[in-house]
Motif scaffolding. Structure first.
Motif, PDB file in Angstrom:
ATOM      1  N   GLU A  28       0.522  -1.420  -0.004  1.00  0.00           N
ATOM      2  CA  GLU A  28       0.254  -0.236  -0.060  1.00  0.00           C
ATOM      3  C   GLU A  28       0.976   1.184   0.126  1.00  0.00           C
ATOM      4  N   GLU A  47       2.233   1.429  -2.834  1.00  0.00           N
ATOM      5  CA  GLU A  47       1.334   2.019  -4.206  1.00  0.00           C
ATOM      6  C   GLU A  47       1.283   3.495  -4.259  1.00  0.00           C
ATOM      7  N   ALA A 104       2.586   6.093  -7.876  1.00  0.00           N
ATOM      8  CA  ALA A 104       1.185   6.832  -8.293  1.00  0.00           C
ATOM      9  C   ALA A 104       1.732   7.964  -8.292  1.00  0.00           C
ATOM     10  N   GLU A 147      -2.738   5.585 -11.790  1.00  0.00           N
ATOM     11  CA  GLU A 147      -2.470   4.330 -10.774  1.00  0.00           C
ATOM     12  C   GLU A 147      -0.849   3.819 -10.413  1.00  0.00           C
ATOM     13  N   TRP A 173       1.640   1.484  -8.673  1.00  0.00           N
ATOM     14  CA  TRP A 173       2.516  -0.810  -9.234  1.00  0.00           C
ATOM     15  C   TRP A 173       1.513  -1.543  -9.376  1.00  0.00           C
ATOM     16  N   THR A 174       1.012  -1.237  -7.885  1.00  0.00           N
ATOM     17  CA  THR A 174      -0.076  -2.498  -7.398  1.00  0.00           C
ATOM     18  C   THR A 174      -0.959  -2.672  -7.944  1.00  0.00           C
ATOM     19  N   ARG A 175      -2.052  -1.443  -8.355  1.00  0.00           N
ATOM     20  CA  ARG A 175      -2.914  -1.542  -9.986  1.00  0.00           C
ATOM     21  C   ARG A 175      -2.363  -1.827 -10.859  1.00  0.00           C
ATOM     22  N   GLN A 176      -1.307  -1.287 -11.742  1.00  0.00           N
ATOM     23  CA  GLN A 176      -0.960  -1.723 -12.821  1.00  0.00           C
ATOM     24  C   GLN A 176      -0.461  -3.155 -13.172  1.00  0.00           C
ATOM     25  N   ALA A 203      -1.624  -5.775 -10.928  1.00  0.00           N
ATOM     26  CA  ALA A 203      -2.758  -6.776 -11.089  1.00  0.00           C
ATOM     27  C   ALA A 203      -3.329  -6.129 -12.509  1.00  0.00           C
ATOM     28  N   ASP A 204      -3.650  -5.455 -13.390  1.00  0.00           N
ATOM     29  CA  ASP A 204      -3.786  -5.350 -14.652  1.00  0.00           C
ATOM     30  C   ASP A 204      -3.237  -6.536 -15.691  1.00  0.00           C
TER      31      ASP A 204
END
Length: 246
Positions: A196, A199, A203, A216, A218-221, A223-224
């Motif tokens: 977190e 992130e 971001a 967004e 790193w974690t969101r990128q 995950a995608d």
């Protein structure tokens, strides 16, 4: 406590724009010599490096790598290949059989190749050069193999653009050390908080770098990115090249 070498390594940035200045031959020779002095499992040395200077060939490789223009505009483009062709010749010379289908052998080749590439990049930077690794060399491996006349039991693993920098880019933040470094055993309890934190840091970096177009982290990128299959053709390509992986 830092040294000149550790400061150089920790100042890594990917450089994609280069001034119009050739790389002296003696500099490139030193860089390639450093690549060869990378560690190698059992001294197998299961890699080869293709040096590409031809403007036309770089243009074709740029397209094969997904339209990455810096492949075309860099003074020198290196293609690092996993290579068991040379080792097959060695086995043939001594009347033994190369077990190319061993997963361990493919891992050794990939690791050896990556270590050589990293050595080359650090050495290049010590000469004032900049560079960027190109995973897109695996986008169309059959066409790359044809263009570079790669024999059986070889495969392109990564490319590398090299040249004198014509940009000063901000350094991309890395994961907090506590998310990567573990003492004595793998510890999981602190990972959610560390992720977190990263992130938020990443971001903010991407938002600043793209002037708000990408918000967004790193974690969101990731995950995608990781939910999608990638380069599924590589298995068939490796088998065509003589690696009948088990």
């Amino acid at each position: 406590m830092q040294t000149d070498v550790t400061r150089l390594i920790q100042s890594h940035r990917s450089i994609r724009k280069y001034i119009d200045k050739p790389i002296p031959e003696e500099v490139l020779e030193d860089v390639l010599a450093c690549a060869q002095w990378a560690p190698s499992s059992h001294n197998v040395q299961a890699y080869s490096i293709i040096v590409v200077r031809s403007a036309e060939k770089k243009k074709q490789l740029a397209q094969l790598c997904g339209g990455q223009k810096w492949v075309e505009t860099c003074p020198v483009f290196l293609v690092f290949c996993a290579d068991f062709y040379r080792l097959k010749l060695t086995c043939d010379m001594r009347g033994t059989e190369l077990l190319a289908d061993e997963v361990e052998n493919m891992l050794v080749a990939a690791v050896d190749t990556a270590l050589a590439a990293e050595n080359a990049l650090v050495a290049a930077r010590s000469h004032g050069l900049g560079g960027v690794m190109i995973g897109g060399i695996r986008n169309q491996p059959e066409d790359v193999a044809r263009l570079l006349q790669l024999p059986e039991l070889t495969a392109p693993i990564m490319g590398m653009c090299l040249g004198y920098p014509d940009q000063d880019v901000e350094q991309k933040p890395r994961l907090p050390q506590r998310a990567v470094i573990h003492e004595e055993e793998y510890r999981t309890e602190h990972l959610p908080a560390a992720l977190e934190e990263y992130e938020a840091i990443s971001a903010e970096y991407y938002s600043r770098r793209t002037k708000g177009e990408l918000t967004e982290g790193w974690t969101r990128q990731m995950a995608d990115y990781l939910k999608k299959p990638r380069r599924q053709h590589l298995g068939d390509f490796l088998r065509q090249q003589g690696f009948p992986l088990k």
